[in-house]
Design a protein around this motif. Structure first.
Motif, PDB file in Angstrom:
ATOM      1  N   ARG A   5      16.091 -18.083 -31.185  1.00  0.00           N
ATOM      2  CA  ARG A   5      17.483 -17.397 -31.706  1.00  0.00           C
ATOM      3  C   ARG A   5      18.322 -16.219 -31.035  1.00  0.00           C
ATOM      4  O   ARG A   5      18.982 -16.853 -30.447  1.00  0.00           O
ATOM      5  CB  ARG A   5      17.383 -17.388 -33.721  1.00  0.00           C
ATOM      6  N   ILE A   6      16.613 -15.377 -31.130  1.00  0.00           N
ATOM      7  CA  ILE A   6      17.094 -14.266 -30.607  1.00  0.00           C
ATOM      8  C   ILE A   6      18.042 -14.765 -28.898  1.00  0.00           C
ATOM      9  O   ILE A   6      18.547 -14.387 -27.712  1.00  0.00           O
ATOM     10  CB  ILE A   6      16.491 -13.498 -30.129  1.00  0.00           C
ATOM     11  N   THR A   7      17.221 -15.210 -28.036  1.00  0.00           N
ATOM     12  CA  THR A   7      16.992 -15.515 -26.561  1.00  0.00           C
ATOM     13  C   THR A   7      17.719 -16.541 -26.327  1.00  0.00           C
ATOM     14  O   THR A   7      18.134 -17.284 -25.207  1.00  0.00           O
ATOM     15  CB  THR A   7      15.936 -15.937 -25.942  1.00  0.00           C
ATOM     16  N   GLY A   8      18.879 -17.640 -27.170  1.00  0.00           N
ATOM     17  CA  GLY A   8      19.778 -18.570 -26.904  1.00  0.00           C
ATOM     18  C   GLY A   8      18.964 -19.736 -26.584  1.00  0.00           C
ATOM     19  O   GLY A   8      19.901 -19.932 -25.946  1.00  0.00           O
ATOM     20  N   ASP A  44      12.512 -20.209 -18.315  1.00  0.00           N
ATOM     21  CA  ASP A  44      13.397 -20.230 -19.210  1.00  0.00           C
ATOM     22  C   ASP A  44      14.307 -21.570 -19.044  1.00  0.00           C
ATOM     23  O   ASP A  44      14.409 -22.737 -18.650  1.00  0.00           O
ATOM     24  CB  ASP A  44      14.684 -19.570 -18.878  1.00  0.00           C
ATOM     25  N   ALA A  45      14.051 -22.285 -20.777  1.00  0.00           N
ATOM     26  CA  ALA A  45      13.389 -23.273 -21.598  1.00  0.00           C
ATOM     27  C   ALA A  45      15.235 -23.989 -21.624  1.00  0.00           C
ATOM     28  O   ALA A  45      15.004 -25.124 -20.869  1.00  0.00           O
ATOM     29  CB  ALA A  45      13.230 -23.364 -22.562  1.00  0.00           C
ATOM     30  N   ALA A  46      15.903 -23.368 -21.132  1.00  0.00           N
ATOM     31  CA  ALA A  46      17.850 -23.204 -21.524  1.00  0.00           C
ATOM     32  C   ALA A  46      18.333 -23.395 -19.945  1.00  0.00           C
ATOM     33  O   ALA A  46      18.544 -24.627 -20.181  1.00  0.00           O
ATOM     34  CB  ALA A  46      18.421 -22.006 -21.913  1.00  0.00           C
ATOM     35  N   THR A  47      17.129 -23.116 -18.923  1.00  0.00           N
ATOM     36  CA  THR A  47      17.785 -23.621 -17.565  1.00  0.00           C
ATOM     37  C   THR A  47      16.630 -24.892 -16.807  1.00  0.00           C
ATOM     38  O   THR A  47      16.772 -25.479 -16.121  1.00  0.00           O
ATOM     39  CB  THR A  47      18.176 -22.444 -16.853  1.00  0.00           C
ATOM     40  N   GLY A  48      15.271 -24.789 -17.234  1.00  0.00           N
ATOM     41  CA  GLY A  48      14.598 -25.318 -16.531  1.00  0.00           C
ATOM     42  C   GLY A  48      13.785 -24.968 -15.146  1.00  0.00           C
ATOM     43  O   GLY A  48      12.664 -25.435 -14.625  1.00  0.00           O
TER      44      GLY A  48
END
Length: 285
Positions: free
Chosen positions: A78-81, A219-223
């Motif tokens: 949650r904190i890291t979006g 970064d899991a959100a960008t790979g």
């Protein structure tokens, strides 16, 4: 501390320093504990519970400690979006950091699946609605250090340093001074911190790096592998939290973490700058 016990577990080197030599039963108990943890969470073992989820999805009953691990990951997700996620395993595998250590990317970077789209982690029950590859290494090694420390305390050993390749938990009367390894020169240090009945964890992008700018902090959100931060250290009351925050500081600002966690930190950036918490008990050179 007068006695040391060294061993290999979860793919890394461990050392337990203690004021009194560990008896054979305690040593065996430590080895059993680390093996049991690895059998649940290792994505490098075909026979692990995590690998079973990767093949078929479904539900998994974790050890009781799994509830705390899931709650911590949920908070940091949650904190890291979404940048810090247990679903990052698919990203690391895609980049070549797979069970075979091929170190060969399978194509352009791609984001991890979103937690809310296919994963439920309620208490110690983990449910994947489809096959997913988990990697809890950003906090799991630290949690295992805590579990080993608690086991040693229950066996009557109250003067110990548990060190899992840099993830450390200290319990005892005498504080220790620990050097902070230079991220570009392992033979030198950038400073020291005092470790006094706390945990210290480090993360660095040079530790597991391969290819062109690829390393294990992604970064899991960008790979994509993180470029701005190259090394972090965190001091906290427990090793699981310190371990997780050492990764989170690659992905978000300290101010975003401070409302929910008590910790001290050091960050080193790719431009050579360093930043540290005002309350840090230590010094940078």
């Amino acid at each position: 501390m007068t006695s040391s016990f060294t061993f290999e577990a979860i793919g890394t080197a461990w050392r337990v320093d203690s004021g009194a030599e560990l008896d054979p039963a305690t040593r065996g108990g430590v080895l059993d504990l680390t093996e049991e943890y690895d059998a649940v969470y290792s994505r490098f073992r075909a026979d692990s519970a995590v690998s079973a989820l990767a093949r078929a999805g479904g539900s998994l009953t974790l050890p009781d400690s799994g509830a705390a691990l899931g709650a911590l990951y949920s908070t940091l997700y949650r904190i890291t979006g979404g940048s810090m996620s247990p679903l990052v395993g698919s990203v690391l595998e895609h980049q070549g950091y797979d069970a075979a250590y091929s170190l060969t990317p399978r194509g352009p970077a791609s984001a991890a699946p979103r937690w809310e789209d296919g994963l439920e982690w309620k208490g110690n029950i983990l449910t994947a609605r489809r096959p997913v590859l988990l990697d809890v290494g950003a906090a799991g090694k630290g949690q295992l250090v805590d579990l080993v420390g608690a086991f040693l305390a229950s066996a009557g050993y109250d003067d110990v340093l548990v060190d899992a390749s840099g993830d450390m938990l200290h319990r005892g009367l005498r504080p220790l001074t620990v050097a902070l390894e230079h991220p570009y020169d392992p033979t030198s240090a950038i400073g020291t911190v005092v470790l006094d009945n706390r945990a210290l964890c480090a993360s660095a992008s040079n530790r597991r790096a391969w290819g062109d700018g690829l390393h294990h902090v992604v970064d899991a959100a960008t790979g994509r592998s993180v470029e701005r931060v190259v090394a972090t250290w965190v001091l906290a009351a427990d090793t699981m939290t310190a371990d997780a925050l050492a990764t989170a500081l690659f992905l978000t600002e300290p101010d975003n973490l401070m409302p929910e966690f008590e910790f001290d930190y050091v960050q080193v950036f790719s431009d050579g700058r360093a930043r540290y918490s005002p309350s840090l008990n230590g010094a940078l050179f």
